[in-house]
Design a protein around this motif. Structure first.
Motif, PDB file in Angstrom:
ATOM      1  N   TYR A 116     129.698  58.447 123.945  1.00  0.00           N
ATOM      2  CA  TYR A 116     129.744  58.727 122.518  1.00  0.00           C
ATOM      3  C   TYR A 116     128.399  59.255 122.047  1.00  0.00           C
ATOM      4  O   TYR A 116     127.359  58.871 122.584  1.00  0.00           O
ATOM      5  N   LYS A 157     131.697  50.257 122.030  1.00  0.00           N
ATOM      6  CA  LYS A 157     131.355  50.948 120.776  1.00  0.00           C
ATOM      7  C   LYS A 157     131.539  50.033 119.562  1.00  0.00           C
ATOM      8  O   LYS A 157     130.697  50.026 118.661  1.00  0.00           O
ATOM      9  N   LYS A 176     135.053  65.339 121.674  1.00  0.00           N
ATOM     10  CA  LYS A 176     135.709  65.701 120.406  1.00  0.00           C
ATOM     11  C   LYS A 176     134.864  66.610 119.528  1.00  0.00           C
ATOM     12  O   LYS A 176     135.104  66.711 118.329  1.00  0.00           O
ATOM     13  N   ARG A 184     148.242  62.683 127.750  1.00  0.00           N
ATOM     14  CA  ARG A 184     147.458  62.761 126.510  1.00  0.00           C
ATOM     15  C   ARG A 184     145.963  62.899 126.846  1.00  0.00           C
ATOM     16  O   ARG A 184     145.437  62.152 127.668  1.00  0.00           O
TER      17      ARG A 184
HETATM   18  C1  LMR Z   1     139.887  58.641 123.012  1.00  0.00           C
HETATM   19  O1  LMR Z   1     140.291  59.280 122.028  1.00  0.00           O
HETATM   20  O2  LMR Z   1     140.556  58.461 124.027  1.00  0.00           O
HETATM   21  C2  LMR Z   1     138.522  58.027 122.972  1.00  0.00           C
HETATM   22  O3  LMR Z   1     137.618  59.005 122.608  1.00  0.00           O
HETATM   23  C3  LMR Z   1     138.481  56.900 122.032  1.00  0.00           C
HETATM   24  C4  LMR Z   1     137.117  56.333 121.959  1.00  0.00           C
HETATM   25  O4  LMR Z   1     136.442  56.580 120.971  1.00  0.00           O
HETATM   26  O5  LMR Z   1     136.729  55.633 122.896  1.00  0.00           O
END
Ligand code: LMR
Length: 333
Positions: free
Chosen positions: A236, A40, A93, A169
């Motif tokens: 993403y 990314k 997310k 987590r």
């Molecule tokens: C995470 O929070 O573990 C991932 O989404 C981070 C990312 O953007 O790769």
């Protein structure tokens, strides 16, 4: 004082209206949470390079990596408020936006390999999910790949019994919350920027992520055992504020779309290799032990996590599950 400023502003407009406009580029603030040396991070830099080139400098892209401007949840709010114009959050997310359907992509062992994932996201699912964003004032531009998740702790995670009571987590998805609960762990949502310290101090015992994130965030230095389980996929969605995007002059928008398409091809072409290289580097460090599941162990994880599939319907809805099942030619429960 006020009069002076007004006079200066008026004369600037009177003297050279066109020049003043042409000289100030359109600025795109692109915020993300990972290191620059990741798929990314490199994708964002490639977009900057191409966007500035294709628009002949009429657009300037400012990249803020590593949560340097905003952390996970804040960046989504900032995008809606227009404080930043572009983000590339993990699709895990998107629930705070009220778009839970993206979480269907987090189902464990949904994509059997990278090719299956890539093909699926080019099909109707990708577009269908992006349509869900429009009502939120957000436009989806592209999907960027970051491979499959591993799982780790300070003990080997080989069987479901190894997860009992483990504080893990997770990044935000309720589907991940569910599959970790199914296997006996206690998941906890936490911003990406806080994970290293939480692992180091024992606020959580373990986590899941891709090799490139383990390497660049140094998670492997504070996790004695990593299982290369590849149990779920991390992707993403590159998103923009719709008002900003639709307000751009059409020729500039077209150039930016081309820059995004090219940056997407680039990012998706390096993601697998970047993660392979990261895994090799983690191994070479000698700071952690990598574990690989036997077929029986993998089956035991899959069986333990399977109830997530039936549960998912109430979370993400039947429609997206049907779309994915059709695309992948699989059964959802
Ligand atoms: C995470 O929070 O573990 C991932 O989404 C981070 C990312 O953007 O790769």
């Amino acid at each position: 004082m006020h009069k002076l400023i007004l006079a200066a502003a008026v004369s600037a407009v009177l003297v050279a209206p066109g020049t003043a406009m042409a000289q100030s580029p359109i600025v795109i603030k692109f915020s993300h949470v990972v290191a620059e040396d990741t798929p990314k991070g490199k994708g964002a830099l490639k977009f900057k390079e191409l966007a500035e080139k294709y628009t002949n400098g009429k657009v300037k892209v400012e990249i803020y990596p590593n949560s340097s401007l905003y952390k996970d949840k804040e960046e989504i709010e900032a995008l809606q408020l227009g404080s930043v114009q572009m983000l590339a959050p993990s699709t895990a997310k998107f629930a705070p936006l009220g778009v839970k359907e993206f979480e269907a992509l987090d189902l464990p062992w949904l994509f059997k390999d990278e090719d299956t994932y890539a093909k699926a996201m080019k099909g109707p699912i990708g577009k269908w999910l992006f349509q869900k964003l429009e009502a939120k004032g957000i436009t989806g531009l592209a999907y960027w790949d970051n491979g499959f998740h591993m799982a780790s702790a300070n003990r080997p995670l080989l069987t479901p019994a190894d997860f009992q009571g483990l504080k893990v987590r997770i990044s935000g998805s309720k589907i991940a919350d569910r599959y970790f609960r199914d296997i006996g762990a206690i998941p906890q949502i936490m911003a990406f920027s806080e994970v290293y310290q939480a692992l180091q101090t024992g606020v959580v015992d373990g986590c899941e992520n891709t090799p490139s994130n383990y390497l660049t965030q140094k998670f492997y230095e504070v996790q004695k055992d990593i299982t290369v389980s590849y149990h779920a996929h991390l992707q993403y969605a590159v998103i923009v504020n719709s008002k900003f995007w639709s307000g751009l002059p059409p020729d500039i928008r077209a150039q930016l779309e081309k820059a995004m398409n090219d940056a997407t091809d680039y990012t998706n072409s390096i993601a697998v290799k970047e993660n392979e290289d990261a895994l090799a580097e983690i191994k070479k460090s000698g700071k952690t032990t990598l574990h690989y599941l036997t077929d029986d162990q993998r089956k035991a994880w899959q069986t333990a996590m399977r109830p997530t599939y039936a549960w998912a319907k109430g979370r993400v809805g039947q429609e997206v599950l049907d779309l994915i099942a059709k695309e992948l030619d699989i059964k959802m429960n």
